[in-house]
Design a protein around this motif. Structure first.
Motif, PDB file in Angstrom:
ATOM      1  N   ALA A 134       0.833  -1.195   0.000  1.00 62.74           N
ATOM      2  CA  ALA A 134       0.000   0.000   0.000  1.00 62.74           C
ATOM      3  C   ALA A 134       0.868   1.245   0.000  1.00 62.74           C
ATOM      4  CB  ALA A 134      -0.914  -0.008   1.218  1.00 62.74           C
ATOM      5  N   ASN A 135       0.389   2.291  -0.661  1.00 63.20           N
ATOM      6  CA  ASN A 135       1.156   3.525  -0.670  1.00 63.20           C
ATOM      7  C   ASN A 135       0.944   4.293   0.625  1.00 63.20           C
ATOM      8  OD1 ASN A 135      -1.340   4.862  -0.916  1.00 63.20           O
ATOM      9  ND2 ASN A 135      -1.220   4.812  -3.152  1.00 63.20           N
ATOM     10  N   VAL A 136       1.664   5.397   0.769  1.00 65.66           N
ATOM     11  CA  VAL A 136       1.630   6.163   2.017  1.00 65.66           C
ATOM     12  C   VAL A 136       0.234   6.700   2.300  1.00 65.66           C
ATOM     13  CG1 VAL A 136       2.544   8.201   3.182  1.00 65.66           C
ATOM     14  CG2 VAL A 136       4.062   6.776   1.791  1.00 65.66           C
ATOM     15  N   ASN A 137      -0.443   7.176   1.271  1.00 67.77           N
ATOM     16  CA  ASN A 137      -1.775   7.739   1.465  1.00 67.77           C
ATOM     17  C   ASN A 137      -2.753   6.680   1.962  1.00 67.77           C
ATOM     18  OD1 ASN A 137      -3.628   9.976   1.260  1.00 67.77           O
ATOM     19  ND2 ASN A 137      -4.523   8.925  -0.512  1.00 67.77           N
ATOM     20  N   SER A 138      -2.646   5.468   1.419  1.00 66.24           N
ATOM     21  CA  SER A 138      -3.522   4.383   1.872  1.00 66.24           C
ATOM     22  C   SER A 138      -3.270   4.054   3.337  1.00 66.24           C
ATOM     23  CB  SER A 138      -3.301   3.142   1.009  1.00 66.24           C
ATOM     24  OG  SER A 138      -3.611   3.399  -0.339  1.00 66.24           O
ATOM     25  N   CYS A 139      -2.007   4.063   3.729  1.00 67.71           N
ATOM     26  CA  CYS A 139      -1.673   3.789   5.133  1.00 67.71           C
ATOM     27  C   CYS A 139      -2.258   4.853   6.061  1.00 67.71           C
ATOM     28  CB  CYS A 139      -0.159   3.724   5.300  1.00 67.71           C
ATOM     29  SG  CYS A 139       0.618   2.312   4.473  1.00 67.71           S
ATOM     30  N   ARG A 140      -2.224   6.096   5.629  1.00 65.79           N
ATOM     31  CA  ARG A 140      -2.795   7.167   6.449  1.00 65.79           C
ATOM     32  C   ARG A 140      -4.303   6.994   6.604  1.00 65.79           C
ATOM     33  NH1 ARG A 140       0.417  12.235   3.587  1.00 65.79           N
ATOM     34  NH2 ARG A 140       2.448  11.880   4.595  1.00 65.79           N
ATOM     35  N   ILE A 141      -4.962   6.621   5.513  1.00 68.71           N
ATOM     36  CA  ILE A 141      -6.409   6.416   5.575  1.00 68.71           C
ATOM     37  C   ILE A 141      -6.747   5.277   6.527  1.00 68.71           C
ATOM     38  CG2 ILE A 141      -8.428   5.729   4.222  1.00 68.71           C
ATOM     39  CD1 ILE A 141      -7.180   7.140   1.827  1.00 68.71           C
ATOM     40  N   LEU A 142      -5.991   4.185   6.439  1.00 70.29           N
ATOM     41  CA  LEU A 142      -6.228   3.051   7.333  1.00 70.29           C
ATOM     42  C   LEU A 142      -5.974   3.432   8.784  1.00 70.29           C
ATOM     43  CD1 LEU A 142      -4.695   0.059   5.333  1.00 70.29           C
ATOM     44  CD2 LEU A 142      -7.092   0.391   5.944  1.00 70.29           C
ATOM     45  N   ARG A 143      -4.925   4.198   9.010  1.00 75.07           N
ATOM     46  CA  ARG A 143      -4.612   4.596  10.384  1.00 75.07           C
ATOM     47  C   ARG A 143      -5.739   5.440  10.975  1.00 75.07           C
ATOM     48  NH1 ARG A 143       0.873   7.723  12.460  1.00 75.07           N
ATOM     49  NH2 ARG A 143       0.276   7.857  14.657  1.00 75.07           N
ATOM     50  N   ASP A 144      -6.255   6.379  10.180  1.00 73.55           N
ATOM     51  CA  ASP A 144      -7.378   7.195  10.658  1.00 73.55           C
ATOM     52  C   ASP A 144      -8.592   6.328  10.948  1.00 73.55           C
ATOM     53  OD1 ASP A 144      -5.829   9.435  10.379  1.00 73.55           O
ATOM     54  OD2 ASP A 144      -6.624   9.972   8.399  1.00 73.55           O
ATOM     55  N   TRP A 145      -8.800   5.321  10.097  1.00 76.16           N
ATOM     56  CA  TRP A 145      -9.948   4.434  10.294  1.00 76.16           C
ATOM     57  C   TRP A 145      -9.784   3.593  11.562  1.00 76.16           C
ATOM     58  CZ3 TRP A 145     -10.555  -1.031   9.825  1.00 76.16           C
ATOM     59  CH2 TRP A 145     -11.890  -1.456   9.788  1.00 76.16           C
ATOM     60  N   PHE A 146      -8.561   3.111  11.823  1.00 78.01           N
ATOM     61  CA  PHE A 146      -8.297   2.337  13.033  1.00 78.01           C
ATOM     62  C   PHE A 146      -8.547   3.175  14.284  1.00 78.01           C
ATOM     63  CE2 PHE A 146      -5.124  -0.344  10.476  1.00 78.01           C
ATOM     64  CZ  PHE A 146      -6.090  -1.297  10.210  1.00 78.01           C
ATOM     65  N   GLU A 147      -8.121   4.430  14.248  1.00 81.27           N
ATOM     66  CA  GLU A 147      -8.223   5.283  15.429  1.00 81.27           C
ATOM     67  C   GLU A 147      -9.634   5.815  15.644  1.00 81.27           C
ATOM     68  OE1 GLU A 147      -5.344   8.281  14.711  1.00 81.27           O
ATOM     69  OE2 GLU A 147      -3.616   7.011  15.262  1.00 81.27           O
ATOM     70  N   ARG A 148     -10.493   5.647  14.647  1.00 78.90           N
ATOM     71  CA  ARG A 148     -11.843   6.183  14.750  1.00 78.90           C
ATOM     72  C   ARG A 148     -12.700   5.405  15.742  1.00 78.90           C
ATOM     73  NH1 ARG A 148     -13.954   6.589   9.033  1.00 78.90           N
ATOM     74  NH2 ARG A 148     -11.980   7.733   8.888  1.00 78.90           N
ATOM     75  N   HIS A 149     -12.448   4.081  15.837  1.00 74.31           N
ATOM     76  CA  HIS A 149     -13.267   3.269  16.741  1.00 74.31           C
ATOM     77  C   HIS A 149     -12.462   2.041  17.149  1.00 74.31           C
ATOM     78  CE1 HIS A 149     -16.622   0.828  18.261  1.00 74.31           C
ATOM     79  NE2 HIS A 149     -17.296   1.977  18.362  1.00 74.31           N
ATOM     80  N   PRO A 150     -12.542   1.639  18.404  1.00 74.86           N
ATOM     81  CA  PRO A 150     -11.743   0.488  18.860  1.00 74.86           C
ATOM     82  C   PRO A 150     -12.150  -0.832  18.219  1.00 74.86           C
ATOM     83  CG  PRO A 150     -13.272   1.221  20.567  1.00 74.86           C
ATOM     84  CD  PRO A 150     -13.288   2.271  19.505  1.00 74.86           C
ATOM     85  N   ASP A 151     -13.353  -0.900  17.649  1.00 73.33           N
ATOM     86  CA  ASP A 151     -13.792  -2.150  17.023  1.00 73.33           C
ATOM     87  C   ASP A 151     -13.312  -2.293  15.575  1.00 73.33           C
ATOM     88  OD1 ASP A 151     -15.096  -2.920  19.314  1.00 73.33           O
ATOM     89  OD2 ASP A 151     -17.040  -2.083  18.687  1.00 73.33           O
ATOM     90  N   ASN A 152     -12.662  -1.274  15.066  1.00 72.09           N
ATOM     91  CA  ASN A 152     -12.155  -1.350  13.696  1.00 72.09           C
ATOM     92  C   ASN A 152     -10.859  -2.151  13.676  1.00 72.09           C
ATOM     93  OD1 ASN A 152     -14.278   0.191  12.832  1.00 72.09           O
ATOM     94  ND2 ASN A 152     -13.124   2.119  12.741  1.00 72.09           N
ATOM     95  N   HIS A 153     -10.896  -3.284  13.021  1.00 70.79           N
ATOM     96  CA  HIS A 153      -9.726  -4.160  12.939  1.00 70.79           C
ATOM     97  C   HIS A 153      -9.503  -4.592  11.490  1.00 70.79           C
ATOM     98  CE1 HIS A 153      -9.557  -4.497  17.317  1.00 70.79           C
ATOM     99  NE2 HIS A 153     -10.869  -4.733  17.306  1.00 70.79           N
ATOM    100  N   LEU A 154      -8.302  -5.013  11.235  1.00 69.96           N
ATOM    101  CA  LEU A 154      -7.945  -5.533   9.920  1.00 69.96           C
ATOM    102  C   LEU A 154      -7.495  -6.972  10.088  1.00 69.96           C
ATOM    103  CD1 LEU A 154      -7.400  -5.065   6.878  1.00 69.96           C
ATOM    104  CD2 LEU A 154      -5.065  -4.403   7.509  1.00 69.96           C
ATOM    105  N   HIS A 155      -8.160  -7.891   9.395  1.00 71.07           N
ATOM    106  CA  HIS A 155      -7.824  -9.307   9.475  1.00 71.07           C
ATOM    107  C   HIS A 155      -7.229  -9.754   8.140  1.00 71.07           C
ATOM    108  CE1 HIS A 155     -10.022  -9.843  13.277  1.00 71.07           C
ATOM    109  NE2 HIS A 155     -10.927  -9.021  12.750  1.00 71.07           N
TER     110      HIS A 155
END
Length: 218
Positions: free
Chosen positions: A2-23
């Motif tokens: 993933a590129n840097v921008n995608s990583c930033r989007i995922l990080r924001d999504w992870f921090e938005r709610h504790p139930d957000n996980h990536l499997h």
């Protein structure tokens, strides 16, 4: 990766709610799927054999994928086209086609000359018009549209009106600028690279061999 921008989007999504996980899950290959095996066989044999005629036969139709069938038809049609063109170049290419080795590789949809001309469809169209003679010139109108009574004289030239031909555009009309000093088609075709000369003539004169410069008496 993933590129840097995608990583930033995922990080924001992870921090938005504790139930957000990536499997992450392992996905097995397409082994055993008939269609995929056929495509794999196509790739292996196409890399080994240069023509569909050279492919070995195994007592059945081979290969079986739709992609290879399309490739085989195209390869066969191209082979027939080359045989016809080589058998009688003058009859096939026409009297107006500029006959030079650098122009024999032209394809309607291939990367050449589109790639060499910078991927500009309009420039490619004007280039093809120039080397085939099928351009909006007075000479073309006389050959194919005589009954329409359309203008055939160049009105862009500063002097007297002149017959609007490909040669007039390339060598004589003072409306256009030129880097070369050729005075005829024969001189141009004897140059080291006529493709280069025509290419840069069209770049320097963006309306040459376009409908914008077609003869008009209005």
């Amino acid at each position: 990766m993933a590129n840097v921008n995608s990583c930033r989007i995922l990080r924001d999504w992870f921090e938005r709610h504790p139930d957000n996980h990536l499997h992450l899950h392992y996905c097995p290959s397409h082994s055993g799927i008939e269609e995929n095996d056929a495509v794999d066989a196509d790739v292996k044999h196409t890399a080994r054999y240069t023509s569909w005629r050279d492919l070995p036969r195994y007592g059945r139709t081979f290969p079986t994928s739709h992609a290879f069938v399309k490739y085989s038809i195209t390869d066969y049609a191209t082979e027939l086209w080359r045989q016809e063109a080589d058998a009688n170049p003058r009859a096939y290419w026409g009297r107006q086609h500029l006959r030079h080795p650098s122009f024999r590789r032209l394809q309607h949809t291939g990367s050449f000359p589109l790639k060499r001309l910078g991927g500009r469809p309009t420039l490619v169209a004007r280039f093809i018009r120039c080397i085939t003679g099928h351009a909006p010139t007075g000479q073309y109108r006389d050959r194919f549209r005589y009954r329409h009574g359309e203008p055939t004289m160049c009105v862009l030239h500063s002097g007297d009106w002149a017959y609007h031909t490909r040669e007039h555009i390339l060598f004589r009309c003072d409306y256009y600028t030129r880097r070369y000093r050729y005075s005829s088609i024969d001189d141009l075709l004897q140059s080291l690279d006529p493709f280069y000369d025509i290419h840069h003539f069209l770049l320097d004169n963006p309306t040459a061999f376009s409908f914008e410069d077609a003869p008009c008496y209005d």
